[in-house]
Design an enzyme around this catalytic site. Structure first.
Site, mmCIF file in Angstrom:
data_model
loop_
_atom_site.group_PDB
_atom_site.id
_atom_site.type_symbol
_atom_site.label_atom_id
_atom_site.label_comp_id
_atom_site.label_asym_id
_atom_site.label_seq_id
_atom_site.Cartn_x
_atom_site.Cartn_y
_atom_site.Cartn_z
ATOM 1 C CE1 TYR A 175 -36.488 64.110 -28.646
ATOM 2 C CE2 TYR A 175 -34.748 62.564 -28.088
ATOM 3 C CZ TYR A 175 -35.434 63.306 -29.033
ATOM 4 O OH TYR A 175 -35.070 63.251 -30.346
ATOM 5 C CE1 TYR B 198 -39.739 50.423 -28.796
ATOM 6 C CE2 TYR B 198 -38.793 50.653 -26.618
ATOM 7 C CZ TYR B 198 -39.057 49.880 -27.726
ATOM 8 O OH TYR B 198 -38.645 48.579 -27.755
ATOM 9 C CB VAL C 173 -39.451 58.799 -25.711
ATOM 10 C CG1 VAL C 173 -38.422 59.737 -26.346
ATOM 11 C CG2 VAL C 173 -39.343 58.873 -24.193
ATOM 12 C CG HIS D 57 -34.272 49.931 -25.362
ATOM 13 N ND1 HIS D 57 -35.093 50.955 -25.780
ATOM 14 C CD2 HIS D 57 -34.510 48.896 -26.196
ATOM 15 C CE1 HIS D 57 -35.808 50.550 -26.810
ATOM 16 N NE2 HIS D 57 -35.485 49.298 -27.098
ATOM 17 C CG ASP E 251 -26.577 59.484 -2.453
ATOM 18 O OD1 ASP E 251 -25.766 58.816 -1.773
ATOM 19 O OD2 ASP E 251 -26.781 60.696 -2.272
ATOM 20 C CG ASP F 161 -35.338 57.874 -25.462
ATOM 21 O OD1 ASP F 161 -35.356 58.665 -26.417
ATOM 22 O OD2 ASP F 161 -35.464 56.651 -25.603
#
Ligand code: CO
Length: 651
Positions: A314, A394, A391, A446, A453, A310
């Protein structure tokens, strides 16, 4: 649709004090900067077949040294990354452009790359499928004649080696039908009908028909109007801050309590957090959700393809919601607008895309001295920075929390509508749950990957794996009770797995700073929400998501290594991504360490997830561990909240 393109010449930057509207080198691009970046690329890009489109236009982050040297008010040089493509075929141009110098810094054409599927293309794909004669005929065969009620979702297709799909940018679609125009389409899956579309050329390559399964007829709607009764017995809860909020903003930098960070945003990752520090001490240079994938568990041919990235396919940023005060967000809220590019390279604003507020978080610490009968108790609170993306069926709510005691937490709330599939009523196979007669939610996961970082007291860190070991019973452990933490410094880049039997966690330690006990200052990450993987790593989907097979990946910082499943994920072959970065085996001890943490939700749908799923959540915490010399919150005032009152007291 809750987003709009900005009118020409509008000033999209709210709260800016000067023309550029930029206070810090890591702030996201402004609307004007997006336009300027698109203009530079338009003026340079060679002619080709089809329409020019923009996948993404985002900040090209300046070198870390430049950011570290920056002080407020310094001139800021700005640059952008631009990904553009043409609708005539596959391939993506990657540009780096200087906005300050108005020049192209670099460009590269990646011939096999497919861009993220764009929001604007969702409806194009649906229209293309719905006007295809074979698709219309297949619908008719199922008794569906009103094509206006048919909905086609643009699923990414993976890479399954179908010969007619080669060299194309395709969507393997799924479809549903509404009973009436506002109906919840997902109650009525049209099972066994999958049109395969070339997103670029808008051709239907084929219509896969796996045979008719009756479309479930029962409507199931979640709107208030659709309910027989809406209850009135919940008393209201107001969150008020009569003296105002504790945080302040300078551009996109937020200061709250001892925390300071810059809030970024881009079309792919959505929220990004930068230069996170506590009392001026760096903790993390950049934190984001860098990838996610939803592997499904059904072996049926059409469903086995479901393995959607996702973020990489997307973009959570482009699909972010405009949040509503008093609905999505309760209390004293500060919103930030999000500026990204639309498919034409024009700036698009998501108003109120980022929500910032404070929350009470119960007690922070407490002690009753039973001898003196003195009690000390302090209230905890947290700063919340959040956004929500839709998305398809969802919703993903990304919540970053900052706590008074130095903890950082990420919570992903998943809600919305489960992907529904049809079956003969009562004949659901073992790979799903029949949530309503003939309506199935299939098992899936999922899996998220956060890129962290780390910069614990500076950029030079190391990673220590901490396993708890039981001392063997014997002369050194006569009572069989002894156990301790065994620390192992991780020498070079690698992937690591959770180890529940050792209560394994990892510490990111400074190689420069020590605490008052002479030990390196550190932050701790425990893989409490990590998942077992069930896809075979050799399968067509498994080989495209190697990042899910470890729970922590460790790399030495490289600004071009940004995404866990690689830069271009649509139809990827699985060669790019964090698993390939670690093959360099760069040394990690004393390096600028980047941690990639994989975690997620294991989701066998429940009846309660239908027709709309209450939030389920997952996430991780970064906890200070010897970062402070003692509890840093002794200075929190012992105030008593005077707005609190006794409930059920006589009126
Ligand atoms: Co789910």
């Amino acid at each position: 649709m809750n987003k709009h393109s900005l009118p020409e010449g509008s000033d999209a930057d709210t709260g800016s004090e000067h023309g550029s509207g930029v206070f810090h080198p890591l702030e996201p691009l402004t609307a004007d900067e997006i336009s300027a970046a698109a203009g530079l690329v338009r003026g340079d890009i060679e002619d080709g077949e089809g329409e020019l489109r923009f996948e993404s236009i985002e900040l090209l982050e300046p070198p870390k040294a430049e950011v570290r040297a920056f002080t407020s008010g310094d001139p800021i040089s700005r640059a952008a990354r631009v990904n553009a493509y043409r609708t005539g075929g596959i391939g993506v141009w990657r540009y780096a452009v200087s906005l300050s110098e108005k020049v192209i810094l670099s460009k590269e054409f990646v011939p096999t790359a497919r861009p993220m599927i764009q929001l604007e293309e969702f409806m194009e794909i649906e229209e293309t499928v719905k006007s295809d004669p074979d698709f219309i005929a297949a619908c008719e065969k199922r008794g569906i004649t009103d094509m206006d009620l048919v909905c086609v979702d643009p699923w990414s297709a993976g890479s399954f080696g179908e010969p007619d799909e080669e060299g194309r940018h395709i969507s393997h679609t799924f479809c549903w039908v509404r009973s009436f125009p506002e109906d919840n389409l997902y109650a009525h899956p049209i099972e066994g009908l999958n049109a395969v579309v070339d997103i670029k050329t808008r051709e239907v390559l084929r219509v896969d028909d796996y045979g008719v399964v009756p479309v479930p007829e029962e409507d199931c709607n979640y709107t208030a109007e659709a309910q027989e009764t809406v209850r009135d017995d919940l008393k209201k809860i107001d969150v008020v801050q009569p003296a105002g909020v504790t945080f302040s903003m300078e551009g996109r930098r937020i200061n709250w309590h001892d925390w300071s960070l810059v809030i970024g945003f881009n079309a792919r990752e959505g929220l990004t957090l930068h230069d996170i520090s506590y009392e001026g001490r760096p903790v993390c240079y950049r934190a984001s959700l860098a990838e996610m994938v939803v592997p499904y568990g059904s072996p049926a041919k059409q469903h086995a393809r479901k393995n959607v990235f996702d973020i990489g396919e997307y973009g959570l940023g482009k699909l972010a919601n405009s949040l509503k005060l008093g609905c999505d967000c309760l209390g004293a809220i500060h919103y930030l607008d999000c500026h990204i590019a639309d498919v034409n390279g024009d700036p698009m604003v998501i108003e109120n895309g980022i929500c910032i507020h404070e929350e009470d978080y119960g007690i922070l610490w407490k002690h009753w001295d039973f001898r003196t009968d003195e009690t000390e108790v302090r209230r905890a609170r947290r700063l919340v920075v959040s956004s929500i993306s839709t998305v398809g069926n969802y919703e993903y709510g990304s919540y970053w929390y900052f706590y008074l005691d130095g903890e950082i937490e990420f919570e992903m709330k998943a809600t919305g509508i489960i992907n529904t599939v049809g079956c003969m009523p009562g004949e659901c196979d073992k790979f799903g749950t029949e949530v309503a007669p003939g309506v199935v939610g299939q098992i899936h996961q999922h899996v998220f990957c956060a890129r962290l970082d780390m910069a614990v007291d500076g950029d030079l860190n190391a990673v220590v794996e901490c396993d708890t070991v039981a001392e063997p019973m014997g002369p050194e452990n006569p009572y069989g009770n002894a156990f301790y933490v065994k620390e192992t410094v991780i020498e070079k880049e690698c992937g690591r797995k959770r180890k529940p039997e050792a209560e394994r966690y990892w510490k990111f330690v400074s190689r420069e700073a020590t605490n008052r006990m002479g030990k390196p200052t550190a932050y701790k990450l425990a893989p409490t929400e990590s998942l077992a993987a069930f896809h075979d790593p050799a399968g067509p989907s498994g080989k495209r998501m190697p990042f899910i097979f470890n729970h922590l990946w460790l790399t030495a910082y490289d600004p071009e290594e940004r995404y866990a499943a690689g830069d271009f994920v649509n139809s990827s072959d699985g060669s790019d991504g964090v698993h390939s970065y670690v093959k360099k085996e760069r040394p990690l001890d004393g390096a600028d360490v980047v941690a990639w943490h994989t975690f997620g939700l294991h989701h066998q749908p429940r009846l309660e997830d239908y027709p709309v799923q209450p939030c389920i959540s997952t996430g991780f915490k970064l906890m200070p561990n010897g970062f402070f010399d003692r509890n840093p919150n002794l200075d929190i005032p012992a105030d008593r909240n005077k707005a609190s009152c006794k409930a059920l007291a006589a009126e």
